[in-house]
Enzyme design. Structure first.
Site, PDB file in Angstrom:
ATOM      1  N   GLY A  80       0.825  -1.210   0.000  1.00 12.75           N
ATOM      2  CA  GLY A  80       0.000   0.000   0.000  1.00 12.75           C
ATOM      3  C   GLY A  80       0.861   1.264   0.000  1.00 12.75           C
ATOM      4  O   GLY A  80       0.556   2.241  -0.691  1.00 12.75           O
ATOM      5  N   ASP A  81       1.937   1.230   0.775  1.00 13.83           N
ATOM      6  CA  ASP A  81       2.840   2.388   0.827  1.00 13.83           C
ATOM      7  C   ASP A  81       3.503   2.590  -0.540  1.00 13.83           C
ATOM      8  O   ASP A  81       3.669   3.719  -1.009  1.00 13.83           O
ATOM      9  CB  ASP A  81       3.924   2.170   1.888  1.00 13.83           C
ATOM     10  CG  ASP A  81       3.330   1.721   3.217  1.00 13.83           C
ATOM     11  OD1 ASP A  81       2.201   2.143   3.519  1.00 13.83           O
ATOM     12  OD2 ASP A  81       3.989   0.942   3.920  1.00 13.83           O
TER      13      ASP A  81
HETATM   14  N1  LIG Z   1      -0.971 -10.093  -4.233  1.00 13.54           N
HETATM   15  C1  LIG Z   1      -0.874  -9.029  -5.036  1.00 13.54           C
HETATM   16  N2  LIG Z   1      -0.786  -9.180  -6.376  1.00 13.54           N
HETATM   17  C2  LIG Z   1      -0.692  -8.130  -7.197  1.00 13.54           C
HETATM   18  N3  LIG Z   1      -0.730  -6.847  -6.786  1.00 13.54           N
HETATM   19  C3  LIG Z   1      -0.823  -6.628  -5.463  1.00 13.54           C
HETATM   20  C4  LIG Z   1      -0.893  -7.692  -4.521  1.00 13.54           C
HETATM   21  N4  LIG Z   1      -0.976  -7.164  -3.278  1.00 13.54           N
HETATM   22  C5  LIG Z   1      -0.954  -5.816  -3.454  1.00 13.54           C
HETATM   23  N5  LIG Z   1      -0.874  -5.498  -4.758  1.00 13.54           N
HETATM   24  C6  LIG Z   1      -0.904  -4.149  -5.370  1.00 13.54           C
HETATM   25  O1  LIG Z   1      -0.572  -3.187  -4.378  1.00 13.54           O
HETATM   26  C7  LIG Z   1      -1.717  -2.358  -4.086  1.00 13.54           C
HETATM   27  C8  LIG Z   1      -1.767  -2.060  -2.597  1.00 13.54           C
HETATM   28  O2  LIG Z   1      -1.888  -3.259  -1.894  1.00 13.54           O
HETATM   29  P1  LIG Z   1      -2.862  -3.481  -0.636  1.00 13.54           P
HETATM   30  O3  LIG Z   1      -4.267  -3.258  -1.033  1.00 13.54           O
HETATM   31  O4  LIG Z   1      -2.511  -4.802  -0.051  1.00 13.54           O
HETATM   32  O5  LIG Z   1      -2.401  -2.286   0.329  1.00 13.54           O
HETATM   33  P2  LIG Z   1      -2.423  -2.182   1.920  1.00 13.54           P
HETATM   34  O6  LIG Z   1      -3.402  -3.160   2.480  1.00 13.54           O
HETATM   35  O7  LIG Z   1      -2.618  -0.760   2.251  1.00 13.54           O
HETATM   36  O8  LIG Z   1      -0.921  -2.614   2.293  1.00 13.54           O
HETATM   37  P3  LIG Z   1       0.093  -2.082   3.432  1.00 13.54           P
HETATM   38  O9  LIG Z   1      -0.679  -1.153   4.328  1.00 13.54           O
HETATM   39  O10 LIG Z   1       0.579  -3.307   4.125  1.00 13.54           O
HETATM   40  O11 LIG Z   1       1.212  -1.373   2.740  1.00 13.54           O
HETATM   41  C9  LIG Z   1      -2.937  -3.114  -4.611  1.00 13.54           C
HETATM   42  O12 LIG Z   1      -3.984  -2.225  -4.975  1.00 13.54           O
HETATM   43  C10 LIG Z   1      -2.357  -3.857  -5.815  1.00 13.54           C
HETATM   44  O13 LIG Z   1      -2.330  -3.019  -6.957  1.00 13.54           O
HETATM   45 MG   LIG Z   2      -2.139   0.198   4.067  1.00 14.60          MG
END
Ligand SMILES: Nc1ncnc2c1ncn2[C@@H]1O[C@H](COP(=O)(O)OP(=O)(O)OP(=O)(O)O)[C@@H](O)[C@H]1O
Ligand SMILES: [Mg+2]
Length: 308
Positions: A250-251
Site C-alpha cells: 500500500g505504501d
Molecule cells: N498479491 C498481489 N498481487 C498483485 N498486486 C498486489 C498484490 N498485493 C498488493 N498489490 C498491489 O498493491 C496495491 C496495494 O496493496 P494493498 O491493497 O494490499 O495495500 P495495503 O493493504 O494498504 O498494504 P500495506 O498497508 O501493508 O502497505 C494493490 O492495490 C495492488 O495493486
Molecule cells: Mg495500508
C-alpha cells in the site's frame, strides 16, 4: 517537494528460524535488518522512481541514527527531529513457519519536540505535498493528524493520508488531496461491507462528501479503484506474480501514484504506476526497485479502465 511523515519509525529485525521454542535458546537460520515505517516506505518507493522527497518524523538513539544514515545512503533525504532520550524502536519479526512479532512502543516524544516538529511544517507551501501514513505513537495526542492536516491546508500544500479509522476521518475537514484506504479499512470506517465495486463506490462518495478530494481504494490481489474529485472512476486489476511479502504494498502504491502524478499529471498513469509499484513490492522481499516496477508498469498501463 514531497514530504513523508513517519511519527514512529522502526528498525525491523527479521529473523528466520526452523522452529521457535519459548523458554529455550533458539538459533536463527538467517537474519536481516530493514527500516520500517509507512512514511519511510513511501519515501523509498519515491526514491526508487527518481522522485525527490524528504522523510520527516522523529528518531532517537543509535537505531534512529541508523535509519537516518541508511536512508541518506540510499538517496532518501531526511529531516527528522532527533529526540534526546530513548531509542527508535526495534521490531522483532520471527519467521518460524508461522510469524511472531514483537513490536516496540518507541520513544516518548516530549511536548517541546512535538512543537518543534509542527513548527517545521509551517514552512510548507502550495508547491509541496505532505504524506501522512500509519498510526500515531501512544505518547502523542490523538488529534495530531488533524493538527498537521490543518497546517497543510492553511499553507495550501497537498495532503495525502493513508491511515485507518478516526485518524483518517479527523483529516477530512481539511480536504486531503488524496486518501488511500484499503478495502478493509474502508469497510471498517462505516461498518458496512465493501466487497463489490458498487459498494466501494458508495462508501467513497461518503468520504468525498466529508471532504476527501481523490480517493484511491487498494484491494490487494483485486487491484484498485480511483475516484477523482470531479467524479471520474478508474479501475485497474492487480499485476500478476508470486507474492513474497505484501507488507508495504500500500505504501508503495502511494509512492508510485504520486511519482507518476508529479511527472505526468495523468490519473490513469498514476493509478497504473501505483498498482505496478504495489505489485512489485508484494513480489519482493522489501520495497521494490525501479526496474521491477517499470517492467510491471509496461504490462499494466494499458489495463486502466474508466468505469464512471
Ligand atoms: N498479491 C498481489 N498481487 C498483485 N498486486 C498486489 C498484490 N498485493 C498488493 N498489490 C498491489 O498493491 C496495491 C496495494 O496493496 P494493498 O491493497 O494490499 O495495500 P495495503 O493493504 O494498504 O498494504 P500495506 O498497508 O501493508 O502497505 C494493490 O492495490 C495492488 O495493486
Ligand atoms: Mg495500508
Amino acid at each position: 517537494m514531497i514530504y513523508t511523515v513517519t511519527l514512529n519509525p522502526a528498525v525491523d529485525y527479521v529473523v528466520a528460524l526452523d522452529t521457535l521454542k519459548l523458554g529455550a535458546i533458539n538459533r536463527s537460520s538467517s537474519e536481516a535488518v530493514v527500516f520500517g515505517g509507512k512514511g519511510i516506505n513511501v519515501s523509498l518507493m519515491l526514491r526508487a522512481l527518481e522522485t525527490p522527497n524528504i522523510a520527516l518524523g522523529f528518531i532517537a538513539g543509535f537505531t534512529g541514527d541508523a535509519i537516518r544514515d541508511g536512508l541518506e545512503a540510499q538517496g532518501v533525504h531526511t529531516d527528522f527531529v532527533a529526540l534526546d532520550k530513548g531509542f527508535t524502536r526495534i521490531n522483532v519479526k520471527l519467521h518460524a513457519g508461522e510469524e511472531t512479532e514483537i513490536n516496540g512502543n518507541g520513544p516518548e516524544i516530549p511536548a517541546e519536540k512535538l512543537e518543534y516538529f509542527v513548527d517545521k511544517l509551517r514552512a510548507l507551501s502550495d508547491a509541496d505535498t505532505l504524506v501522512l501514513s500509519g498510526s500515531v505513537p501512544s505518547s502523542l495526542p490523538a488529534d495530531i493528524y488533524a493538527r498537521i492536516a490543518r497546517i497543510a491546508a492553511e499553507k495550501g500544500a497537498r495532503l495525502v493520508v493513508d491511515a485507518a479509522g478516526t485518524l483518517l476521518l479527523s483529516t477530512l475537514p481539511y480536504k486531503p488531496y488524496l486518501i488511500k484506504p484499503n478495502r478493509q479499512e474502508l469497510s471498517e470506517l462505516f461498518g458496512e461491507p465493501a466487497d463489490t465495486d458498487e459498494a466501494v463506490l458508495a462508501l467513497v462518495k461518503r468520504l468525498q462528501a466529508q471532504g476527501a478530494h481523490h480517493v484511491l481504494v487498494s484491494m490487494a490481489g483485486d487491484g484498485a479503484l480511483l475516484c477523482t474529485q470531479d467524479g471520474a472512476v478508474y479501475r485497474i486489476s492487480a499485476a500478476e506474480g508470486t507474492v513474497v511479502n505484501s507488507v508495504g504494498a500500500g505504501d508503495s502504491m502511494v509512492g508510485g501514484f504520486l511519482a507518476a502524478l508529479e511527472k505526468t499529471g495523468d490519473f490513469a498513469a498514476a493509478l497504473a504506476l501505483g498498482a505496478a509499484a504495489g505489485g512489485a513490492t508484494a513480489f519482493s522481499v522489501g520495497i521494490a526497485g525501479f526496474q521491477h516496477v517499470m517492467a510491471i508498469y509496461e504490462n499494466l498501463k494499458t489495463e486502466v479502465k474508466r468505469i464512471g
